[in-house]
Enzyme design. Structure first.
Site, PDB file in Angstrom:
ATOM      1  N   GLN A  65      51.948  13.392 -35.288  1.00 40.62           N
ATOM      2  CA  GLN A  65      51.571  14.647 -35.941  1.00 40.62           C
ATOM      3  C   GLN A  65      50.175  14.997 -35.426  1.00 40.62           C
ATOM      4  OE1 GLN A  65      50.771  14.661 -40.159  1.00 40.62           O
ATOM      5  NE2 GLN A  65      51.224  16.845 -40.378  1.00 40.62           N
TER       6      GLN A  65
ATOM      7  N   TYR B 198      54.998   6.870 -48.256  1.00 39.85           N
ATOM      8  CA  TYR B 198      53.616   7.176 -47.882  1.00 39.85           C
ATOM      9  C   TYR B 198      52.867   5.895 -47.534  1.00 39.85           C
ATOM     10  CZ  TYR B 198      54.920  11.668 -49.683  1.00 39.85           C
ATOM     11  OH  TYR B 198      55.584  12.857 -49.867  1.00 39.85           O
ATOM     12  N   GLY B 199      52.162   5.929 -46.417  1.00 38.91           N
ATOM     13  CA  GLY B 199      51.480   4.739 -45.931  1.00 38.91           C
ATOM     14  C   GLY B 199      50.308   4.292 -46.759  1.00 38.91           C
ATOM     15  N   ASP B 200      49.836   5.142 -47.677  1.00 34.23           N
ATOM     16  CA  ASP B 200      48.721   4.753 -48.546  1.00 34.23           C
ATOM     17  C   ASP B 200      49.170   4.508 -49.979  1.00 34.23           C
ATOM     18  OD1 ASP B 200      49.298   7.361 -49.201  1.00 34.23           O
ATOM     19  OD2 ASP B 200      47.210   8.031 -49.289  1.00 34.23           O
TER      20      ASP B 200
ATOM     21  N   ASN C 137      37.843 -37.693 -29.600  1.00 29.65           N
ATOM     22  CA  ASN C 137      39.093 -37.291 -28.957  1.00 29.65           C
ATOM     23  C   ASN C 137      38.909 -36.422 -27.724  1.00 29.65           C
ATOM     24  OD1 ASN C 137      38.079 -35.300 -30.670  1.00 29.65           O
ATOM     25  ND2 ASN C 137      40.087 -34.392 -31.035  1.00 29.65           N
TER      26      ASN C 137
ATOM     27  N   HIS D 218      35.396 -40.516 -47.305  1.00 28.35           N
ATOM     28  CA  HIS D 218      34.281 -39.582 -47.184  1.00 28.35           C
ATOM     29  C   HIS D 218      33.697 -39.576 -45.778  1.00 28.35           C
ATOM     30  CE1 HIS D 218      33.165 -43.109 -49.900  1.00 28.35           C
ATOM     31  NE2 HIS D 218      32.956 -43.534 -48.691  1.00 28.35           N
TER      32      HIS D 218
ATOM     33  N   GLY E 203      46.978  10.577 -41.882  1.00 28.72           N
ATOM     34  CA  GLY E 203      45.675  11.006 -42.383  1.00 28.72           C
ATOM     35  C   GLY E 203      44.527  10.105 -41.966  1.00 28.72           C
TER      36      GLY E 203
ATOM     37  N   GLY F  70      51.090  17.360 -58.449  1.00 30.50           N
ATOM     38  CA  GLY F  70      52.119  18.375 -58.535  1.00 30.50           C
ATOM     39  C   GLY F  70      53.015  18.124 -59.739  1.00 30.50           C
TER      40      GLY F  70
END
Length: 454
Positions: free
Chosen positions: A73, A100-102, A383, A360, A11, A137
């Site tokens: 897809q 589901y990837g989300d 350096n 410091h 998606g 659902g």
């Protein structure tokens, strides 16, 4: 029987209002889909089919070389259509786990429980009971047995009263799944091929259907917009903070911590507010982390202290060592036992010996510093010569006066003293005193220039 995981990640995520594919939006500095992939690996998956569509280039660039089979897809025609694209890669004797990837917060323990609940040659569905199931659902049961799933837009008034909802996550036998997918129709309100329709087919074929539920409903919540993404982020952080507390850490405020990697803690660790952890961080016993500190891929030994607003990256602190406040330890920095790096000191690829101190305003890069060394304020290891980096060696019990420059490569012998303001360009022997500053001059009765009014 192989475990074949199908992850739906095709998606766009229009409501995110982003050019980034929805599944690449991050939770704790890691994309949602990467969380799902990692969980799939953790339960011993034999194969992972990643069904992709929108933003293929960005997905492949983000996920890189992983053990994934990429399944295109081309058109988004529903969840059933998405899973059907993976059918050629599913063997008859596979157990197919659909994720589901989300939905990034699903836990391995929940998926293991779902797989354990699947009857032999049957189907297992992950469900949740919600006080307000609107939009989801519904699980349709007859005499307690699952007979189907009805989508919100296709449900009648009686079915809309059902509060057991489908999460979309299910475990299905491979052979039957392929048969049911081939029989799907898009004759519904959405004009899509619903994966959920296979449940009614399974019931009609006399296939046993069972259910499992997660420990928390947040595990199965997805992110369709940035508000929901932020809610998942907070839920993830709360879960990780709880793990730290149960492992022995005391968090001043569990709501004000960000964990963006893997954190291991010993006993009696104290972590103040607004601390950020990234990568792999190991904290020993009795470690103290001050407010606002950032720790990245580092190891902190027993009794060490990171004072407020310090950045520790790719570094190691020995027993009872300390850094900060406002210290920066870069990759390759190592503080030995009781060493101290103070405010506004930067250490890069340098070893600081036992009990040595830089209190410091210093830069210590590409250096080996022995035990019992005192580094005065303003000291710099020079350096870099414009082409290459060079090493500075400071042996045990050296005293480096303030505002000293050590031009590498250079070695300072044991017990040497470097006078304040010196620029050291040659090696110094043991117990030597070296002073290179210009002789002080006095100009008597000096008159300052007078400003000329314009």
């Amino acid at each position: 029987m192989a475990l074949n995981v199908v992850i739906l990640a095709a998606g766009k995520g229009t409501r995110m209002r982003s050019d980034l594919p929805k599944v690449l939006h991050p939770i704790a500095h890691k994309s949602m889909v990467q969380h799902v992939i990692d969980t799939a690996h953790s339960i011993g998956s034999d194969a992972i089919q990643l069904v992709y569509g929108y933003g293929a280039d960005k997905l492949q660039a983000s996920l890189g070389e992983q053990q994934l089979n990429w399944v295109l897809q081309a058109e988004q025609l529903g969840t059933g259509h998405a899973v059907a694209q993976a059918s050629p890669y599913i063997a008859d004797n596979d157990t197919v786990l659909i994720l589901y990837g989300d939905v990034p917060l699903i836990q391995a323990s929940t998926l293991e429980a779902l797989l354990a609940a699947r009857p032999e040659n049957g189907v297992a569905i992950l469900t949740v009971n919600l006080a307000n199931p609107t939009g989801y659902g519904r699980i349709v049961r007859e005499q307690g047995k699952v007979v189907g799933i009805i989508e919100q837009k296709d449900a009648n008034p009686e079915q809309l009263l059902i509060n057991e909802i489908n999460t979309g996550i299910m475990a299905v036998p491979g052979k039957q799944l392929k048969t049911w997918l081939s029989r799907l129709s898009n004759n519904n309100a959405q004009g899509e091929y619903y994966l959920t329709d296979i449940i009614a087919m399974a019931h009609a074929d006399g296939v046993a259907i069972d259910t499992a539920q997660p420990q928390s409903a947040i595990e199965v919540e997805g992110a369709n917009n940035r508000v929901q993404l932020a809610q998942l982020e907070r839920a993830y952080q709360a879960r990780e903070a709880e793990k730290l507390m149960l492992a022995g850490a005391n968090l001043r405020d569990p709501h004000r911590i960000d964990i963006r990697g893997e954190v291991t803690v010993g006993m009696d660790v104290m972590i103040d507010i607004n601390v950020i952890f990234e990568g792999k961080v190991i904290l020993g016993n009795n470690v103290t982390i001050g407010a606002g500190a950032i720790l990245i891929d580092c190891e902190i030994a027993d009794g060490a202290e990171i004072k407020p607003y310090s950045i520790i990256e790719g570094a190691k602190l020995g027993v009872a060592a300390s850094a900060g406040p406002f210290a920066r330890l870069r990759p390759g920095a190592e503080l030995k036992q009781d060493a101290h790096i103070g405010n506004f000191v930067e250490v890069k690829k340098a070893i600081i010996g036992v009990g040595s101190k830089a209190g410091h305003l210093a830069y210590l890069g590409d250096a080996i510093i022995g035990d019992g060394v005192n580094i005065g304020a303003g000291t710099i290891t020079c350096n870099y010569d414009g082409a290459n980096k060079h090493l500075t060696v400071i042996e045990d019990n050296v005293f480096v006066g303030s505002d000293t420059q050590l031009v590498a490569p250079v070695t300072i012998g044991k017990g040497a003293t470097l006078g304040a303001g010196s620029t050291i360009t040659r090696d110094v022997g043991e117990n030597e005193l070296v002073i290179t500053r210009v002789k002080q001059k006095h100009l008597l009765d000096w008159k300052r220039p007078v400003k000329i009014k314009k």
